[in-house]
Design a protein around this motif. Structure first.
Motif, PDB file in Angstrom:
ATOM      1  N   GLY A  58      57.829  -2.326 116.316  1.00 36.03           N
ATOM      2  CA  GLY A  58      59.251  -2.622 116.183  1.00 36.03           C
ATOM      3  C   GLY A  58      59.789  -2.280 114.803  1.00 36.03           C
ATOM      4  N   LEU A  59      59.007  -2.582 113.771  1.00 36.76           N
ATOM      5  CA  LEU A  59      59.442  -2.276 112.404  1.00 36.76           C
ATOM      6  C   LEU A  59      59.477  -0.770 112.149  1.00 36.76           C
ATOM      7  N   VAL A  60      58.477  -0.065 112.651  1.00 37.92           N
ATOM      8  CA  VAL A  60      58.449   1.390 112.457  1.00 37.92           C
ATOM      9  C   VAL A  60      59.625   2.033 113.191  1.00 37.92           C
ATOM     10  N   ALA A  61      59.885   1.585 114.415  1.00 41.84           N
ATOM     11  CA  ALA A  61      61.010   2.142 115.176  1.00 41.84           C
ATOM     12  C   ALA A  61      62.337   1.834 114.491  1.00 41.84           C
ATOM     13  N   ALA A  62      62.478   0.615 113.981  1.00 41.36           N
ATOM     14  CA  ALA A  62      63.714   0.240 113.292  1.00 41.36           C
ATOM     15  C   ALA A  62      63.884   1.034 111.999  1.00 41.36           C
ATOM     16  N   LEU A  63      62.800   1.258 111.277  1.00 46.13           N
ATOM     17  CA  LEU A  63      62.879   2.031 110.035  1.00 46.13           C
ATOM     18  C   LEU A  63      63.266   3.480 110.327  1.00 46.13           C
ATOM     19  N   ALA A  64      62.652   4.061 111.341  1.00 47.52           N
ATOM     20  CA  ALA A  64      62.998   5.442 111.708  1.00 47.52           C
ATOM     21  C   ALA A  64      64.459   5.533 112.138  1.00 47.52           C
ATOM     22  N   ALA A  65      64.892   4.589 112.951  1.00 48.83           N
ATOM     23  CA  ALA A  65      66.289   4.589 113.389  1.00 48.83           C
ATOM     24  C   ALA A  65      67.229   4.388 112.202  1.00 48.83           C
ATOM     25  N   ALA A  66      66.846   3.529 111.265  1.00 48.48           N
ATOM     26  CA  ALA A  66      67.691   3.268 110.097  1.00 48.48           C
ATOM     27  C   ALA A  66      67.887   4.526 109.264  1.00 48.48           C
ATOM     28  N   VAL A  67      66.841   5.299 109.071  1.00 52.93           N
ATOM     29  CA  VAL A  67      66.957   6.525 108.276  1.00 52.93           C
ATOM     30  C   VAL A  67      67.841   7.544 108.987  1.00 52.93           C
ATOM     31  N   VAL A  68      67.607   7.711 110.293  1.00 50.93           N
ATOM     32  CA  VAL A  68      68.360   8.719 111.043  1.00 50.93           C
ATOM     33  C   VAL A  68      69.837   8.347 111.142  1.00 50.93           C
ATOM     34  N   VAL A  69      70.137   7.124 111.570  1.00 52.83           N
ATOM     35  CA  VAL A  69      71.555   6.771 111.738  1.00 52.83           C
ATOM     36  C   VAL A  69      72.243   6.561 110.396  1.00 52.83           C
ATOM     37  N   GLY A  70      71.487   6.183 109.358  1.00 58.90           N
ATOM     38  CA  GLY A  70      72.076   6.094 108.028  1.00 58.90           C
ATOM     39  C   GLY A  70      72.528   7.461 107.530  1.00 58.90           C
ATOM     40  N   ALA A  71      71.683   8.463 107.742  1.00 58.85           N
ATOM     41  CA  ALA A  71      72.058   9.832 107.355  1.00 58.85           C
ATOM     42  C   ALA A  71      73.249  10.315 108.169  1.00 58.85           C
ATOM     43  N   LEU A  72      73.244  10.011 109.458  1.00 59.68           N
ATOM     44  CA  LEU A  72      74.365  10.406 110.312  1.00 59.68           C
ATOM     45  C   LEU A  72      75.654   9.713 109.881  1.00 59.68           C
ATOM     46  N   TYR A  73      75.570   8.440 109.538  1.00 56.80           N
ATOM     47  CA  TYR A  73      76.726   7.698 109.038  1.00 56.80           C
ATOM     48  C   TYR A  73      77.238   8.343 107.745  1.00 56.80           C
ATOM     49  N   GLY A  74      76.324   8.776 106.886  1.00 62.12           N
ATOM     50  CA  GLY A  74      76.730   9.456 105.654  1.00 62.12           C
ATOM     51  C   GLY A  74      77.446  10.767 105.923  1.00 62.12           C
ATOM     52  N   VAL A  75      76.967  11.503 106.915  1.00 57.94           N
ATOM     53  CA  VAL A  75      77.634  12.760 107.272  1.00 57.94           C
ATOM     54  C   VAL A  75      79.049  12.475 107.772  1.00 57.94           C
ATOM     55  N   ILE A  76      79.217  11.410 108.551  1.00 56.73           N
ATOM     56  CA  ILE A  76      80.557  11.042 109.034  1.00 56.73           C
ATOM     57  C   ILE A  76      81.460  10.677 107.856  1.00 56.73           C
ATOM     58  N   ILE A  77      80.928   9.903 106.918  1.00 63.26           N
ATOM     59  CA  ILE A  77      81.724   9.527 105.744  1.00 63.26           C
ATOM     60  C   ILE A  77      82.069  10.767 104.920  1.00 63.26           C
ATOM     61  N   GLY A  78      81.094  11.634 104.717  1.00 62.33           N
ATOM     62  CA  GLY A  78      81.339  12.844 103.926  1.00 62.33           C
ATOM     63  C   GLY A  78      82.333  13.779 104.581  1.00 62.33           C
ATOM     64  N   ALA A  79      82.294  13.866 105.896  1.00 66.85           N
ATOM     65  CA  ALA A  79      83.209  14.764 106.599  1.00 66.85           C
ATOM     66  C   ALA A  79      84.631  14.211 106.645  1.00 66.85           C
ATOM     67  N   THR A  80      84.768  12.902 106.789  1.00 67.45           N
ATOM     68  CA  THR A  80      86.105  12.307 106.911  1.00 67.45           C
ATOM     69  C   THR A  80      86.639  11.772 105.587  1.00 67.45           C
ATOM     70  N   LYS A  81      85.753  11.607 104.609  1.00 62.35           N
ATOM     71  CA  LYS A  81      86.097  11.025 103.309  1.00 62.35           C
ATOM     72  C   LYS A  81      86.614   9.584 103.435  1.00 62.35           C
ATOM     73  N   HIS A  82      86.157   8.892 104.513  1.00 64.62           N
ATOM     74  CA  HIS A  82      86.527   7.489 104.744  1.00 64.62           C
ATOM     75  C   HIS A  82      85.328   6.748 105.320  1.00 64.62           C
ATOM     76  N   GLU A  83      85.239   5.462 104.993  1.00 62.49           N
ATOM     77  CA  GLU A  83      84.267   4.602 105.662  1.00 62.49           C
ATOM     78  C   GLU A  83      84.876   4.183 106.994  1.00 62.49           C
ATOM     79  N   ILE A  84      84.067   4.210 108.033  1.00 63.76           N
ATOM     80  CA  ILE A  84      84.577   3.887 109.365  1.00 63.76           C
ATOM     81  C   ILE A  84      83.816   2.663 109.881  1.00 63.76           C
ATOM     82  N   GLY A  85      84.554   1.614 110.191  1.00 58.91           N
ATOM     83  CA  GLY A  85      83.951   0.349 110.586  1.00 58.91           C
ATOM     84  C   GLY A  85      83.134   0.414 111.856  1.00 58.91           C
TER      85      GLY A  85
END
Length: 184
Positions: A58-85
């Motif tokens: 569970g921890l390994v899966a959560a860590l992998a998901a955290a890295v992937v979706v964190g990077a994806l969230y960063g791409v969304i922020i970088g593309a829109t120049k806004h934080e999205i709730g």
């Protein structure tokens, strides 16, 4: 008073009667009102669900998901120049979902998922900030993020407002509840 005889049954043939291909009438299942029909097959046994109480998985899966979706969230922020709730909610929920699905009902996983979701949102905000900085100075993302991470963090601190921390709280709550729901 006379007793009535049971109705005649057709003769059963089976391997004992010399016919190796004939089937014996199956016995009724305990608690079943009627015996199964002649020639009916029993239902295959239901596959047993795997025991899901694996904290490490569970921890390994959560860590992998955290890295992937964190990077994806960063791409969304970088593309829109806004934080999205709603994206922060999605980050938290995906991290919690991964922890609960892979690890099961262990009570450590919702808490660990919430902590990893906080780190994932922070990573996403740093990635987004680095993308914005790289676009502004016409530099590469890798150079800004990996060689000047201290400057990115300093700029992130200056840009952080109360809404930034609300996104952290939303992501942690979504991860906690997502892990609980996924393990149920």
């Amino acid at each position: 008073m006379s007793q009535s005889a049971p109705p005649p049954q057709p003769p059963q043939s089976g391997p004992a009667d010399g016919n190796p291909y004939a089937q014996q009438a199956p016995a009724p299942a305990p608690g079943a009102p009627y015996p199964p029909q002649q020639g009916a097959f029993a239902a295959p046994p239901a596959p047993s669900a795997p025991a899901r109480n694996n904290v490490v998985l569970g921890l390994v899966a959560a860590l992998a998901a955290a890295v992937v979706v964190g990077a994806l969230y960063g791409v969304i922020i970088g593309a829109t120049k806004h934080e999205i709730g709603w994206a922060a909610v999605g980050v938290g929920f995906v991290v919690g979902l991964a922890a609960g699905k892979a690890g099961g009902r262990n009570p450590v996983l919702p808490i660990a998922g919430a902590v990893l979701a906080l780190g994932s949102v922070y990573l996403g905000q740093l990635v987004g900030e680095a993308m914005i900085i790289a676009n502004h100075f016409d530099a590469s993302f890798n150079e800004v993020f990996f060689e000047h991470l201290d400057a990115v963090q300093k700029i992130w601190k200056e840009d952080a407002d109360p809404l930034t921390f609300v996104f952290f709280a939303i992501a942690a709550f979504a991860a906690f509840s997502g892990a609980k729901k996924a393990a149920a």
